[in-house]
Motif scaffolding. Structure first.
Motif, PDB file in Angstrom:
ATOM      1  N   ASP A 129     -43.239  22.900 117.343  1.00 15.15           N
ATOM      2  CA  ASP A 129     -42.353  23.338 118.422  1.00 15.15           C
ATOM      3  C   ASP A 129     -41.842  22.123 119.202  1.00 15.15           C
ATOM      4  O   ASP A 129     -42.238  21.866 120.334  1.00 15.15           O
ATOM      5  N   ARG A 130     -40.944  21.394 118.579  1.00 17.64           N
ATOM      6  CA  ARG A 130     -40.386  20.196 119.205  1.00 17.64           C
ATOM      7  C   ARG A 130     -39.292  20.590 120.199  1.00 17.64           C
ATOM      8  O   ARG A 130     -38.583  21.588 120.015  1.00 17.64           O
ATOM      9  N   LEU A 131     -39.157  19.820 121.242  1.00 16.77           N
ATOM     10  CA  LEU A 131     -38.202  20.144 122.292  1.00 16.77           C
ATOM     11  C   LEU A 131     -36.761  19.963 121.819  1.00 16.77           C
ATOM     12  O   LEU A 131     -36.449  19.020 121.091  1.00 16.77           O
ATOM     13  N   ASP A 132     -35.886  20.886 122.253  1.00 13.61           N
ATOM     14  CA  ASP A 132     -34.460  20.773 121.921  1.00 13.61           C
ATOM     15  C   ASP A 132     -33.841  19.552 122.584  1.00 13.61           C
ATOM     16  O   ASP A 132     -33.050  18.833 121.971  1.00 13.61           O
ATOM     17  N   VAL A 133     -34.203  19.338 123.833  1.00 18.53           N
ATOM     18  CA  VAL A 133     -33.689  18.201 124.595  1.00 18.53           C
ATOM     19  C   VAL A 133     -34.871  17.566 125.319  1.00 18.53           C
ATOM     20  O   VAL A 133     -35.876  18.230 125.607  1.00 18.53           O
ATOM     21  N   PRO A 134     -34.798  16.281 125.646  1.00 18.59           N
ATOM     22  CA  PRO A 134     -35.908  15.631 126.357  1.00 18.59           C
ATOM     23  C   PRO A 134     -36.191  16.324 127.687  1.00 18.59           C
ATOM     24  O   PRO A 134     -35.302  16.864 128.351  1.00 18.59           O
ATOM     25  N   ALA A 135     -37.461  16.308 128.065  1.00 18.01           N
ATOM     26  CA  ALA A 135     -37.894  16.907 129.329  1.00 18.01           C
ATOM     27  C   ALA A 135     -38.938  15.994 129.961  1.00 18.01           C
ATOM     28  O   ALA A 135     -39.269  14.935 129.412  1.00 18.01           O
ATOM     29  N   GLN A 136     -39.449  16.402 131.105  1.00 15.61           N
ATOM     30  CA  GLN A 136     -40.465  15.628 131.800  1.00 15.61           C
ATOM     31  C   GLN A 136     -41.652  16.504 132.139  1.00 15.61           C
ATOM     32  O   GLN A 136     -41.528  17.728 132.264  1.00 15.61           O
TER      33      GLN A 136
END
Length: 365
Positions: A129-136
């Motif tokens: 479940d890799r992130l669609d866009v970078p997050a923090q």
């Protein structure tokens, strides 16, 4: 080690019958106790996916559509090992809970025609479940709650979480580029702990296991012993006797750091083994205390890697990675070993492979 009754411990020390079962749950098919004719469960603390299973099942359960029971499109599986007690009752030991990863068969059928079902623990789902866009990560949130949040975002709010650290430490905000599970492991390093899924599929966050823990099981040679063979290995690869953990700064402020040094094992720093450093850097480490805790945990992982033993023994299905064993051998004496990997066969005639490490070398003769 999974808790065993006194009756089960007695049964393991003598001839006894065993059983195995796989309880499969499908979003569309329902729940079935799947008859299995063989296979094994592998546990590897050095792997991202700690628990995997390979099961042999009757060919009539071959999935002909994505909604069938053994189609790897949402079905889950719990694998249990049964010890048949002298009373005739069966004590079930959970080995793993995970998602179906693959179902395969070979045609034309030349043997039993059994299909092979592979199962992986929930960490594989989180890693996928890799992130669609970078997050923090969330500012000022405890690292334990951030690990929990990241994992539950994939597996759902119903997931059971067992925190054995009791830590309320807050990690610095970090960017999650893509890999969710990599950040979970990084937060685990920050806490000097390891996050993993236990046999019931619960997320466990616990301090790094060390050889200082009390042994949970004794394996011995000789009459009534359970040790069949032992392959010893001595080497330098992956062995470090000092760990330097430091923060990572981009604002010009000097980074903090701390060291953990092996001063007691046969590979102690500055002794005949020499000096071998490992360097670890993380943006999560902002204080000397945090660096020290991480360095200590990383050193605990590498202590004993130079003295590895591969054991073939009679099966104890309750053993787990991180457990400490007491090995009694007339040639080497009494030594303690921590389990890194083990295999649990699902057939009565199988033996158990265990890979361990120890910094307790046999006494010189």
């Amino acid at each position: 080690m999974w808790p065993l009754s006194t009756e089960a411990r007695i049964a393991l020390a003598q001839s006894h019958s065993v059983r195995a079962r796989a309880i499969v749950s499908s979003p569309t098919y329902g729940v079935l106790t799947l008859p299995i004719s063989g296979g094994s469960v592998e546990v590897d603390a050095t792997s991202k996916v700690r628990r995997t299973a390979s099961l042999q099942a009757d060919p009539r359960w071959w999935p002909r559509s994505p909604t069938d029971l053994l189609a790897p499109y949402g079905s889950t599986c719990q694998v249990d090992y049964g010890i048949v007690l002298p009373s005739g009752a069966t004590e079930w030991i959970p080995l793993m809970t995970g998602h179906l990863d693959e179902t395969s068969r070979t045609r034309p059928v030349t043997g039993s025609g059994d299909i092979t079902v592979k199962v992986a623990d929930p960490s594989q789902r989180v890693a996928e479940d890799r992130l669609d866009v970078p997050a923090q990560t969330i500012a000022n949130a405890p690292a334990v709650s951030e690990i929990t949040r990241l994992v539950k975002a994939t597996l759902g709010p119903q997931l059971d979480v067992v925190d054995e650290t009791g830590s309320g430490a807050v990690a610095s905000v970090i960017v999650i580029e893509r890999e969710r599970w990599d950040v979970v492991e990084k937060l685990g390093d920050f806490l000097a702990s390891e996050p993993f899924f236990d046999p019931l599929g619960r997320l466990v966050i616990r301090p790094q296991p060390t050889l200082s823990r009390s042994p949970v099981w004794t394996i011995r040679t000789g009459n009534r012993g359970s040790l069949l063979t032992a392959k010893d290995k001595r080497g330098r690869e992956q062995v470090y006797n000092r760990v330097v953990a430091s923060g990572q700064r981009t604002d010009g402020v000097p980074a903090v750091y701390a060291t953990a040094t092996d001063t007691t094992s046969p590979a102690y720093y500055g002794g005949p083994f020499g000096r071998k450093n490992r360097f670890y850097t993380s943006e999560l480490l902002t204080t000397t205390a945090q660096c020290q805790a991480t360095a200590d945990a990383l050193l605990a992982r590498t202590r004993g890697l130079g003295a590895q033993v591969e054991i073939e023994a009679l099966v104890n299905p309750a053993l787990d990675a991180g457990d400490v064993l007491l090995l009694l051998d007339p040639e080497t004496g009494e030594t303690r070993h921590i389990i890194d990997k083990l295999s649990i066969p699902l057939t009565p005639d199988g033996t158990q492979s265990i890979a361990t490490r120890s910094d307790e070398l046999p006494a010189e003769t």
